[in-house]
Scaffold this motif. Structure first.
Motif, PDB file in Angstrom:
ATOM      1  N   GLU B 195       2.116 -10.146  -1.848  1.00  0.00           N
ATOM      2  CA  GLU B 195       2.788  -9.091  -1.093  1.00  0.00           C
ATOM      3  C   GLU B 195       3.069  -7.856  -1.952  1.00  0.00           C
ATOM      4  O   GLU B 195       2.884  -6.714  -1.502  1.00  0.00           O
ATOM      5  N   TYR B 198       0.102  -5.775  -2.239  1.00  0.00           N
ATOM      6  CA  TYR B 198      -0.130  -5.061  -0.974  1.00  0.00           C
ATOM      7  C   TYR B 198       0.676  -3.764  -0.955  1.00  0.00           C
ATOM      8  O   TYR B 198       0.149  -2.705  -0.617  1.00  0.00           O
ATOM      9  N   ARG B 199       1.947  -3.854  -1.359  1.00  0.00           N
ATOM     10  CA  ARG B 199       2.802  -2.643  -1.387  1.00  0.00           C
ATOM     11  C   ARG B 199       2.200  -1.595  -2.331  1.00  0.00           C
ATOM     12  O   ARG B 199       2.142  -0.419  -2.021  1.00  0.00           O
ATOM     13  N   GLN B 200       1.740  -2.069  -3.494  1.00  0.00           N
ATOM     14  CA  GLN B 200       1.127  -1.148  -4.468  1.00  0.00           C
ATOM     15  C   GLN B 200      -0.066  -0.410  -3.869  1.00  0.00           C
ATOM     16  O   GLN B 200      -0.270   0.766  -4.107  1.00  0.00           O
ATOM     17  N   ASP B 290      -0.177   0.893   8.564  1.00  0.00           N
ATOM     18  CA  ASP B 290      -0.644   1.015   7.176  1.00  0.00           C
ATOM     19  C   ASP B 290      -2.146   1.293   7.120  1.00  0.00           C
ATOM     20  O   ASP B 290      -2.610   2.143   6.367  1.00  0.00           O
TER      21      ASP B 290
END
Lengths: 371, 371
Positions: B195, B198-200, B290
């Motif tokens: 996760e 994913y944010r990065q 996103d």
């Protein structure tokens, strides 16, 4: 005859083994119980045309087989046929969990194994060899391949069957010449690994003794490939007789059967072993006498027709060559080859192979004249 | 940027590992020292035509390479081209100890790996990926294959490289769309495994940050394939987005790039995960936002042009189907897929896939109209 089986290690997984189940008229039962114990989505048979015409009723007794018939002979072992079989599998809706069963000699086994190794990156397959040659040799050890214009078996893979069913019943339909063709590889197993077995093979034996001799060969081959499945070292000894043998087979346009070419090849390579001071001269002569007595030096006319140039080209392009050096397995005595812990075949200069070929031509000439 | 490397276990041998060496402008040195430490009889390069035209001088700096140029594009990935390369190897006198080095994207790597797996039953190969997609995906894990009239990658093998050199220098010549194409697979790695990653990936990042993100993906993929090289269980999770993704790619006649088809596929399969009560609805919406923000839902026109029937056929013939059931990887949350210790993909009825496809068409319509 009782059923016996042998477990062979699968190289790609740590604790997996596949069995070679040896017996007489047991294939249907063995295959059925194997299929029952697995959850295959489909079972497809790839059967040699001649085998099918002889054993049709027998094969059709197996419940609901989807059968793909392959024309007999080495010419079927090509990429186009492989793609045809892949088309057949696709049309039958085969998926990654399907099983391919090959029923036939070396061509069906090598080609079927090749297809099984490539279809969806590999599906399970069961091999049922129907010739002496495939029973003692090609069905053991996971070598698959097709012939291309660039060379025999130049394109292939290692793909191990889930099960081999060696049913001697199928040998009933095999012509005598084909039996002898396979018998040569049994003699090779004896020469490289077991002197006592060699003696057994060289005295006349009855039909009833065949199974135990076949079984002996299966064991020798299985034990060797198990120790070195990808032919990095020990497995190379199975190539005894095959450097000159393959070259002769190729030069003769495959008009000589594989086994007989290898028989000539073994004498030639025994000659090279003598030349290298590794084998005693008298043993070479014993071998020649034994081979003659057992009609293994078949088709001397084929040898006589060939020139050194005919044989030289395939020798220089042998798949076993490393850095253009022709490699050969050398015999130390009956039942033993020369080797160290890391070297099992030896590079020899081209000229020595020419000498060996001239030696074979002389034997062929004498042999031809005396008949 | 310093060089870093990762060891990946070779499945067929107990203690063997191959390295992925990651760096910038280090390929020549890394390859040269690898070649020096081995005794290859020959080194052959298989190079993508476009890569060669851009990097000719760079490539020719490597001492004495024999170079085989491959026309760019997926149409090169076929059996005929494989046989042409085999012909090239034969003419160059390659033997079992020769090395094939592939320099290019997924097509060159998959095709070169396929040839290396079959030539003389397998020779060594080194893979140098030159695209984001091949660097983070196809160069890791030993999958090789060619496309046939029966399906994409229907014929292939598992054959592991001896070394992967991931040199980000080659990405300089890569068009932005191709970068994004590979970026989708990085997003997939994040979605199934990490996760934080994913944010990065979802916040804007600079050119300088690319290498560390690429490296993260290499690590995720390598750790997965190492645990299950032949895709019997865990490796299946890498197929997230690929059931619908492949079907869309195929239905669109490969006019949509693989990555973008997979981006649509991931949204479709996240929708299926919601339908199965596994993923929260709001996470699906976050994903859609996103993906839109990062321009991953590319080419909505392609989706709009397709009918359900177009997509249905390839879905029903998906290589991952078992007993005619379409299988899919389901997302539980960002960074985690649904699985048990023995099941990583799930069969779902055809109707649900149709619903998912309709859902994608609606997104495509909105997205198309708003632009």
């Amino acid at each position: 005859m009782r059923e016996i089986s042998l477990k062979v290690k699968v190289p790609s997984s740590r604790n997996a083994y596949y069995p070679i189940v040896f017996g007489n008229n047991h294939w249907k039962q063995t295959l059925a119980s194997f299929v029952e114990n697995h959850t295959f989505s489909k079972v497809i048979f790839l059967v040699d045309e001649q085998v099918f015409s002889f054993w049709k009723e027998e094969i059709e007794q197996f419940p609901h087989p989807e059968i793909c018939i392959l024309p007999s002979g080495e010419t079927s072992k090509n990429l186009e046929k492989a793609m045809e079989i892949i088309g057949f599998l696709t049309r039958q809706g085969c998926d990654r969990k399907s099983l391919l069963v090959t029923l036939g000699g070396g061509v069906v086994g090598d080609l079927g194994g090749f297809v099984a190794s490539l279809y969806m990156r590999g599906i399970a397959f069961v091999q049922i060899p129907t010739t002496v040659l495939s029973l003692v040799d090609s069905s053991i050890g996971g070598k698959t391949g097709v012939d291309t214009s660039y060379g025999k078996n130049l394109v292939g893979s290692f793909h191990f069957p889930s099960l081999v069913i060696a049913d001697v019943m199928f040998l009933q339909s095999l012509p005598e010449t084909q039996k002898k063709n396979g018998y040569v590889e049994m003699v090779k197993h004896a020469l490289i690994a077991d002197e006592g077995y060699y003696r057994q093979l060289m005295v006349p034996f009855t039909e009833k003794e065949w199974p135990s001799l076949l079984w002996k060969s299966c064991q020798i081959k299985a034990r060797i490939v198990e120790k070195d499945p990808r032919e990095h070292h020990l497995r190379q000894i199975l190539n005894f007789g095959h450097t000159l043998g393959h070259a002769i087979e190729h030069a003769a346009g495959y008009e000589i059967l594989h086994g007989f070419a290898v028989a000539w090849g073994m004498i030639g390579e025994a000659f090279l072993s003598v030349k290298q001071g590794i084998l005693r001269q008298d043993i070479l002569h014993t071998l020649i006498q034994d081979f003659k007595k057992n009609s293994l030096l078949f088709s001397p006319q084929t040898i006589l027709k060939l020139s050194w140039e005919d044989v030289r080209y395939p020798l220089l392009h042998d798949k076993k060559n490393i850095r253009n050096h022709i490699h050969v397995v050398l015999l130390e005595k009956i039942g033993q080859v020369k080797h160290t812990s890391c070297q099992y075949s030896y590079p020899l200069p081209e000229e020595l192979f020419q000498e060996a070929f001239v030696f074979l031509k002389n034997i062929a000439e004498e042999w031809d004249e005396s008949h």
